[in-house]
Design an enzyme around this catalytic site. Structure first.
Site, PDB file in Angstrom:
ATOM      1  CG  ASP A 127       4.773   2.291  37.215  1.00 44.58           C
ATOM      2  OD1 ASP A 127       4.689   1.791  38.344  1.00 44.58           O
ATOM      3  OD2 ASP A 127       3.788   2.712  36.566  1.00 44.58           O
ATOM      4  CG  HIS A 128       8.937   4.694  33.783  1.00 45.53           C
ATOM      5  ND1 HIS A 128       8.462   3.742  32.907  1.00 45.53           N
ATOM      6  CD2 HIS A 128       8.009   5.676  33.810  1.00 45.53           C
ATOM      7  CE1 HIS A 128       7.307   4.147  32.412  1.00 45.53           C
ATOM      8  NE2 HIS A 128       7.001   5.322  32.954  1.00 45.53           N
ATOM      9  NE  ARG A 163       3.336  -2.111  29.121  1.00 48.17           N
ATOM     10  CZ  ARG A 163       2.632  -1.276  28.352  1.00 48.17           C
ATOM     11  NH1 ARG A 163       2.989  -0.015  28.257  1.00 48.17           N
ATOM     12  NH2 ARG A 163       1.597  -1.701  27.684  1.00 48.17           N
ATOM     13  CG  HIS A 164       6.138  -0.830  34.410  1.00 44.41           C
ATOM     14  ND1 HIS A 164       5.070  -1.043  35.234  1.00 44.41           N
ATOM     15  CD2 HIS A 164       5.738   0.105  33.509  1.00 44.41           C
ATOM     16  CE1 HIS A 164       4.071  -0.271  34.859  1.00 44.41           C
ATOM     17  NE2 HIS A 164       4.427   0.429  33.808  1.00 44.41           N
ATOM     18  CD  GLU A 205      -0.904   5.000  38.382  1.00 45.96           C
ATOM     19  OE1 GLU A 205      -0.692   4.445  37.295  1.00 45.96           O
ATOM     20  OE2 GLU A 205      -0.426   6.081  38.675  1.00 45.96           O
ATOM     21  CB  THR A 218       2.090   5.768  29.372  1.00 46.37           C
ATOM     22  OG1 THR A 218       1.718   6.099  30.716  1.00 46.37           O
ATOM     23  CG2 THR A 218       1.846   6.981  28.482  1.00 46.37           C
ATOM     24  CB  THR A 219      -2.562   5.590  31.752  1.00 41.91           C
ATOM     25  OG1 THR A 219      -1.895   4.631  32.573  1.00 41.91           O
ATOM     26  CG2 THR A 219      -4.046   5.508  31.985  1.00 41.91           C
ATOM     27  CD  GLU A 243      -3.536  10.553  39.478  1.00 44.04           C
ATOM     28  OE1 GLU A 243      -3.531   9.698  40.398  1.00 44.04           O
ATOM     29  OE2 GLU A 243      -2.636  10.648  38.636  1.00 44.04           O
ATOM     30  N   GLY A 265       5.784  10.523  37.612  1.00 40.35           N
ATOM     31  CA  GLY A 265       6.693   9.396  37.457  1.00 40.35           C
ATOM     32  C   GLY A 265       7.821   9.644  36.480  1.00 40.35           C
ATOM     33  CG  HIS A 266       8.783   9.345  31.662  1.00 39.79           C
ATOM     34  ND1 HIS A 266       9.374  10.374  30.974  1.00 39.79           N
ATOM     35  CD2 HIS A 266       9.304   8.197  31.147  1.00 39.79           C
ATOM     36  CE1 HIS A 266      10.192   9.881  30.069  1.00 39.79           C
ATOM     37  NE2 HIS A 266      10.167   8.561  30.152  1.00 39.79           N
TER      38      HIS A 266
HETATM   39  N1  PXP Z   1      -1.170   9.125  37.365  1.00 34.97           N
HETATM   40  C1  PXP Z   1      -1.684   8.060  36.706  1.00 34.97           C
HETATM   41  C2  PXP Z   1      -3.084   7.655  36.995  1.00 34.97           C
HETATM   42  C3  PXP Z   1      -0.900   7.341  35.781  1.00 34.97           C
HETATM   43  O1  PXP Z   1      -1.420   6.288  35.136  1.00 34.97           O
HETATM   44  C4  PXP Z   1       0.446   7.729  35.581  1.00 34.97           C
HETATM   45  C5  PXP Z   1       1.315   6.927  34.662  1.00 34.97           C
HETATM   46  O2  PXP Z   1       1.493   5.646  35.185  1.00 34.97           O
HETATM   47  C6  PXP Z   1       0.933   8.829  36.306  1.00 34.97           C
HETATM   48  C7  PXP Z   1       0.101   9.525  37.172  1.00 34.97           C
HETATM   49  C8  PXP Z   1       2.331   9.302  36.151  1.00 34.97           C
HETATM   50  O3  PXP Z   1       2.496   9.788  34.856  1.00 34.97           O
HETATM   51  P1  PXP Z   1       3.921  10.253  34.373  1.00 34.97           P
HETATM   52  O4  PXP Z   1       4.795   9.033  34.377  1.00 34.97           O
HETATM   53  O5  PXP Z   1       3.665  10.778  33.002  1.00 34.97           O
HETATM   54  O6  PXP Z   1       4.408  11.288  35.351  1.00 34.97           O
END
Ligand code: PXP
Length: 237
Positions: free
Chosen positions: A9-10, A49-50, A70, A100-101, A151, A213-214
Site C-alpha cells: 500500500d505505501h 487513499r493509496h 484486504e 491505518t486499520t 489473521e 507492510g509499513h
Molecule cells: N494486516 C492487515 C489486516 C492490515 O490491515 C495491515 C495494514 O494495512 C497489515 C497487515 C500490515 O500492517 P503494517 O503496515 O503495520 O505492517
C-alpha cells in the site's frame, strides 16, 4: 516455514502524495516476488487513499504468488472482489478517519453481515480470512461464520512500551493461536510488525503467514526493496 506476504500500500501512498504515476505498486510487487516473498497484500480503501482500482486490476494480472486483497465487507468491495478474483480476501474493519486499520473485526457483533459477505465471496470461489484481535470469542465466531482463516492483529503486541506488556500481549496471541488451531482455522498474523518485534511472532510455528507492510516499505526507502524483503525473509524463516 513461515510465509511472508508483503503489503505494498505505501508504495501507492508515496505516489498519491504527488498525484504522479510513480512509484508503481505493480513494479514493487514484481520486485517483492523476485526477492522471494510468498504473497502480495493490498488494501483497497473506501477513500482510495493509496491503492486505486486500476492498481488492483494490474496486480491481479501480474502477481504470480498469492494476491491477498484486504477490504471492508461492503457491497462495493464485494463486487470488486468478485470481479477481480484475488486469491484470498482478508476482511478488515475500516473507518475513514483512521490512520491505518486500528483493531480487529467485531465478528461477534457483525455476525450476520460477515456471514453473508463470506457466503457471497465463497460463491465466487474466493476464500476469506478475518482480521481479528487475539480474543477467543472472536475466533469462535470466525469459525461459526465459516471463515477459512484468521489473521491475528498483532498491533497491541507491537505497540507495547514495556517488555512486561509485550509478554502479556504475546500470551494473548498464543492463546488465540491455540483456539484457532482447535477450530481448524488457518492462521496468519500482522499489523505493526517490524525487523525487531517480528522475531517472537515468527517463532510461533502455528502461524503460517505474516503480512507486513509499513516497516518493509520504510526500510526499502533506505536500502532498496529487494534487500528489505530479503532481510525480513531471513528473520522469519
Ligand atoms: N494486516 C492487515 C489486516 C492490515 O490491515 C495491515 C495494514 O494495512 C497489515 C497487515 C500490515 O500492517 P503494517 O503496515 O503495520 O505492517
Amino acid at each position: 516455514m513461515t510465509r511472508l506476504g508483503v503489503n505494498i500500500d505505501h508504495v501507492a501512498t508515496v505516489r498519491q502524495a504527488r498525484g504522479v504515476a510513480y512509484p508503481d505498486p505493480g513494479t514493487a510487487a514484481s520486485i517483492v516476488e523476485l526477492a522471494g516473498a510468498d504473497g502480495i497484500v493490498c488494501h483497497l480503501r473506501e477513500d482510495r487513499r493509496h491503492i486505486q482500482d486500476r492498481d488492483l486490476r494490474i496486480l491481479r494480472e501480474i502477481v504470480q504468488t498469492q494476491l491477498n486483497l484486504e477490504m471492508a465487507a461492503t457491497e462495493e468491495m464485494i463486487g470488486i472482489a468478485l470481479a477481480t478474483k484475488p486469491d484470498i480476501v482478508t476482511l478488515v474493519p475500516e473507518k475513514r478517519e483512521e490512520l491505518t486499520t486500528e483493531g480487529g473485526l467485531d465478528v461477534v457483533k457483525n455476525f450476520r453481515s460477515l456471514k453473508k459477505a463470506i457466503q457471497q465471496l465463497r460463491r465466487g470461489n474466493i476464500p476469506v480470512s478475518l482480521f481479528v484481535d487475539p480474543d477467543r470469542n472472536q475466533i469462535k465466531a470466525s469459525e461459526e461464520v465459516e471463515a477459512e482463516a484468521i489473521e491475528i492483529h498483532t498491533g497491541h503486541y507491537c505497540e507495547a512500551k514495556t517488555s512486561a506488556r509485550a509478554d502479556e500481549e504475546l500470551k494473548r496471541i498464543l492463546d488465540a493461536v491455540g483456539e484457532a488451531c482447535r477450530r481448524n482455522l488457518r492462521i496468519a498474523a500482522g499489523h505493526g510488525l517490524n525487523y525487531v518485534n517480528v522475531r517472537r511472532i515468527a517463532e510461533v510455528k502455528e502461524i503460517e503467514e505474516l503480512n507486513i507492510g509499513h516497516s518493509i516499505i520504510a526500510r526499502a526507502v533506505l536500502v532498496g526493496l529487494d534487500r528489505a524483503v530479503r532481510e525480513m525473509i531471513a528473520l522469519i524463516r
